[in-house]
Enzyme design. Structure first.
Site, PDB file in Angstrom:
ATOM      1  N   SER A  73      17.425  36.301 -18.610  1.00 59.92           N
ATOM      2  CA  SER A  73      16.049  36.504 -19.063  1.00 59.92           C
ATOM      3  C   SER A  73      15.066  36.783 -17.929  1.00 59.92           C
ATOM      4  O   SER A  73      13.858  36.854 -18.172  1.00 59.92           O
ATOM      5  CB  SER A  73      15.586  35.286 -19.861  1.00 59.92           C
ATOM      6  OG  SER A  73      15.601  34.146 -19.033  1.00 59.92           O
ATOM      7  N   TYR A 134      16.465  44.007 -14.948  1.00 58.71           N
ATOM      8  CA  TYR A 134      16.326  43.262 -16.203  1.00 58.71           C
ATOM      9  C   TYR A 134      15.618  44.137 -17.266  1.00 58.71           C
ATOM     10  O   TYR A 134      16.095  44.269 -18.398  1.00 58.71           O
ATOM     11  CB  TYR A 134      15.538  41.981 -15.930  1.00 58.71           C
ATOM     12  CG  TYR A 134      15.009  41.279 -17.148  1.00 58.71           C
ATOM     13  CD1 TYR A 134      15.873  40.723 -18.084  1.00 58.71           C
ATOM     14  CD2 TYR A 134      13.627  41.154 -17.370  1.00 58.71           C
ATOM     15  CE1 TYR A 134      15.370  40.070 -19.212  1.00 58.71           C
ATOM     16  CE2 TYR A 134      13.129  40.505 -18.483  1.00 58.71           C
ATOM     17  CZ  TYR A 134      14.006  39.967 -19.399  1.00 58.71           C
ATOM     18  OH  TYR A 134      13.527  39.324 -20.511  1.00 58.71           O
ATOM     19  N   CYS A 164       6.377  34.296 -24.448  1.00 59.54           N
ATOM     20  CA  CYS A 164       6.452  33.375 -25.589  1.00 59.54           C
ATOM     21  C   CYS A 164       6.600  31.954 -25.075  1.00 59.54           C
ATOM     22  O   CYS A 164       7.691  31.519 -24.691  1.00 59.54           O
ATOM     23  CB  CYS A 164       7.608  33.763 -26.517  1.00 59.54           C
ATOM     24  SG  CYS A 164       7.537  32.905 -28.101  1.00 59.54           S
TER      25      CYS A 164
HETATM   26  P1  NAI Z   1      16.422  31.635 -21.491  1.00 62.92           P
HETATM   27  O1  NAI Z   1      16.948  32.132 -20.184  1.00 62.92           O
HETATM   28  O2  NAI Z   1      15.805  30.296 -21.510  1.00 62.92           O
HETATM   29  O3  NAI Z   1      17.560  31.693 -22.595  1.00 62.92           O
HETATM   30  C1  NAI Z   1      18.588  32.651 -22.600  1.00 62.92           C
HETATM   31  C2  NAI Z   1      19.853  31.964 -23.009  1.00 62.92           C
HETATM   32  O4  NAI Z   1      20.908  32.932 -22.964  1.00 62.92           O
HETATM   33  C3  NAI Z   1      20.248  30.827 -22.067  1.00 62.92           C
HETATM   34  O5  NAI Z   1      20.402  29.621 -22.778  1.00 62.92           O
HETATM   35  C4  NAI Z   1      21.572  31.285 -21.453  1.00 62.92           C
HETATM   36  O6  NAI Z   1      22.495  30.243 -21.247  1.00 62.92           O
HETATM   37  C5  NAI Z   1      22.071  32.291 -22.492  1.00 62.92           C
HETATM   38  N1  NAI Z   1      22.981  33.261 -21.870  1.00 62.92           N
HETATM   39  C6  NAI Z   1      22.839  33.895 -20.678  1.00 62.92           C
HETATM   40  N2  NAI Z   1      23.917  34.660 -20.419  1.00 62.92           N
HETATM   41  C7  NAI Z   1      24.761  34.504 -21.478  1.00 62.92           C
HETATM   42  C8  NAI Z   1      26.030  35.023 -21.785  1.00 62.92           C
HETATM   43  N3  NAI Z   1      26.682  35.856 -20.962  1.00 62.92           N
HETATM   44  N4  NAI Z   1      26.610  34.646 -22.950  1.00 62.92           N
HETATM   45  C9  NAI Z   1      25.972  33.794 -23.803  1.00 62.92           C
HETATM   46  N5  NAI Z   1      24.764  33.268 -23.549  1.00 62.92           N
HETATM   47  C10 NAI Z   1      24.150  33.620 -22.409  1.00 62.92           C
HETATM   48  O7  NAI Z   1      15.375  32.737 -21.998  1.00 62.92           O
HETATM   49  P2  NAI Z   1      14.254  32.591 -23.108  1.00 62.92           P
HETATM   50  O8  NAI Z   1      12.948  32.460 -22.436  1.00 62.92           O
HETATM   51  O9  NAI Z   1      14.656  31.594 -24.105  1.00 62.92           O
HETATM   52  O10 NAI Z   1      14.275  34.046 -23.745  1.00 62.92           O
HETATM   53  C11 NAI Z   1      15.135  34.367 -24.829  1.00 62.92           C
HETATM   54  C12 NAI Z   1      15.265  35.873 -24.922  1.00 62.92           C
HETATM   55  O11 NAI Z   1      13.981  36.454 -25.079  1.00 62.92           O
HETATM   56  C13 NAI Z   1      15.881  36.517 -23.685  1.00 62.92           C
HETATM   57  O12 NAI Z   1      16.723  37.569 -24.102  1.00 62.92           O
HETATM   58  C14 NAI Z   1      14.696  37.053 -22.930  1.00 62.92           C
HETATM   59  O13 NAI Z   1      15.058  38.188 -22.164  1.00 62.92           O
HETATM   60  C15 NAI Z   1      13.744  37.404 -24.063  1.00 62.92           C
HETATM   61  N6  NAI Z   1      12.360  37.335 -23.652  1.00 62.92           N
HETATM   62  C16 NAI Z   1      11.761  36.115 -23.491  1.00 62.92           C
HETATM   63  C17 NAI Z   1      10.435  36.030 -23.132  1.00 62.92           C
HETATM   64  C18 NAI Z   1       9.736  34.726 -23.021  1.00 62.92           C
HETATM   65  O14 NAI Z   1       8.515  34.729 -22.809  1.00 62.92           O
HETATM   66  N7  NAI Z   1      10.416  33.589 -23.171  1.00 62.92           N
HETATM   67  C19 NAI Z   1       9.651  37.242 -22.855  1.00 62.92           C
HETATM   68  C20 NAI Z   1      10.379  38.461 -23.051  1.00 62.92           C
HETATM   69  C21 NAI Z   1      11.691  38.490 -23.453  1.00 62.92           C
HETATM   70  C1  15L Z   2      10.284  37.953 -19.804  1.00 62.86           C
HETATM   71  O1  15L Z   2      10.927  38.930 -20.193  1.00 62.86           O
HETATM   72  C2  15L Z   2      10.965  36.729 -19.331  1.00 62.86           C
HETATM   73  O2  15L Z   2      12.137  36.471 -20.060  1.00 62.86           O
HETATM   74  C3  15L Z   2      10.069  35.509 -19.339  1.00 62.86           C
HETATM   75  O3  15L Z   2      10.680  34.508 -18.547  1.00 62.86           O
HETATM   76  C4  15L Z   2       8.680  35.816 -18.798  1.00 62.86           C
HETATM   77  O4  15L Z   2       8.759  36.189 -17.461  1.00 62.86           O
HETATM   78  C5  15L Z   2       8.080  36.950 -19.609  1.00 62.86           C
HETATM   79  O5  15L Z   2       8.939  38.088 -19.663  1.00 62.86           O
HETATM   80  C6  15L Z   2       6.725  37.402 -19.040  1.00 62.86           C
HETATM   81  O6  15L Z   2       6.595  38.566 -18.671  1.00 62.86           O
HETATM   82  O7  15L Z   2       5.808  36.578 -19.010  1.00 62.86           O
END
Ligand code: NAI
Ligand code: 15L
Length: 264
Positions: A73, A134, A164
């Site tokens: 992420s 990414y 988020c």
């Molecule tokens: P996070 O990094 O906390 O969660 C991602 C999860 O994916 C982790 O629990 C990790 O163990 C799992 N993961 C990683 N590689 C893996 C693999 N090879 N196989 C299975 N599981 C795997 O990220 P978060 O913040 O929860 O975000 C969730 C999704 O939303 C991500 O795809 C991220 O790119 C996207 N996103 C999140 C944002 C945010 O503000 N939290 C913003 C933009 C996008």
């Molecule tokens: C993302 O895509 C990341 O997963 C999150 O960790 C934050 O960096 C978010 O964007 C952001 O731009 O605030």
């Protein structure tokens, strides 16, 4: 629906959505490579590495919908990004095709368009400008979703999520913030809409300082209800104003634009 799969369910977002989305399905199938804890009453746990094609096919079997949050992420080396976010998303769509799972919410990111300047308003049709490997991997996922829609009719809500988080914590996030409840409302609409298609939706709340225009996806009936403006006094009190001409104030992707290439 009967069974909803959430990948990345042990992550920051997944561990919150796990309880907030329980009402959408009889059973939530939760998956991650990290520890998922104990299964709740309507939960089944299926640990899986997204880069393992056969395991992903078994994971998707019997699911009516998928919320795909799993993967790397933040920025990382190509090996890490490509295994989790390129191979991983391909394996997921192949599994969906083979198992007849026709509706997906794909967690894309603002980093797919992160090199656009903050003074430009973007709609769902803009050409991607990723700010990192990414971000490139998210553009790949978006393209893949489109191909599986055009070729096989699999529908995806491509959500370019901003930030988020429980609340915005810096000045950039006053523009990018997506409340967790607004994200839940969006996921609900993605599964309730009779004809979803494969739209790009900007995942941001109804922020006064927002940069993104969701007018082309009005047919979804998604009405974000939160506004980062409520948090501006706290953000101002806790943060110095970022200097002009820094990535934090120039680009929509903020500091991701300043990342070099991570070598293995
Ligand atoms: P996070 O990094 O906390 O969660 C991602 C999860 O994916 C982790 O629990 C990790 O163990 C799992 N993961 C990683 N590689 C893996 C693999 N090879 N196989 C299975 N599981 C795997 O990220 P978060 O913040 O929860 O975000 C969730 C999704 O939303 C991500 O795809 C991220 O790119 C996207 N996103 C999140 C944002 C945010 O503000 N939290 C913003 C933009 C996008
Ligand atoms: C993302 O895509 C990341 O997963 C999150 O960790 C934050 O960096 C978010 O964007 C952001 O731009 O605030």
């Amino acid at each position: 629906m009967k069974r909803l799969l959430i990948t990345g369910a042990a992550g920051g977002l997944g561990s919150v959505l796990r309880s907030k989305l329980a009402y959408l399905a009889d059973t939530l199938r939760l998956s991650d490579i990290a520890d998922l804890g104990k299964a709740g009453p309507n939960e089944e746990l299926m640990p899986c590495n997204l880069s393992d094609k056969a395991a992903v096919e078994a994971l998707v079997k019997g699911c009516d919908g998928i919320v795909h949050l799993g993967g790397r992420s933040i920025e990382d080396s190509w090996n890490v990004i490509s295994s989790a976010n390129i191979d991983g998303v391909f394996n997921l769509y192949e599994a969906a095709r083979k198992q007849g799972c026709n509706r997906i919410v794909f967690a894309s990111s603002n980093h797919a368009i992160g090199y656009y300047p903050q003074n430009e308003r973007l709609d769902s049709d803009v050409y991607p400008r990723p700010d990192s490997l990414y971000g490139v991997s998210k553009v790949f996922g978006e393209a893949l979703a489109n191909m599986y829609h055009d070729k096989f009719g699999i529908e995806t809500a491509i959500v370019r999520i901003g930030s988020c988080l429980p609340e915005p914590s810096d000045h950039r996030q006053l523009s990018t913030w997506l409340s967790q409840d607004d994200f839940v409302r969006l996921i609900e609409r993605a599964f309730a809409t009779s004809k979803l298609g494969c739209p790009v939706i900007y995942g941001a709340s109804d922020n006064d300082a927002g940069w993104w225009d969701n007018s082309k996806v009005g047919y979804l009936g998604w009405k974000p209800q939160d506004n980062s403006e409520d948090y501006r006094p706290t953000v101002d009190a806790n943060n110095a104003r970022p200097a002009p001409d820094t990535p934090e104030v120039r680009f929509q992707g903020g500091i991701f634009t300043a990342e070099g290439i991570h070598e293995d």
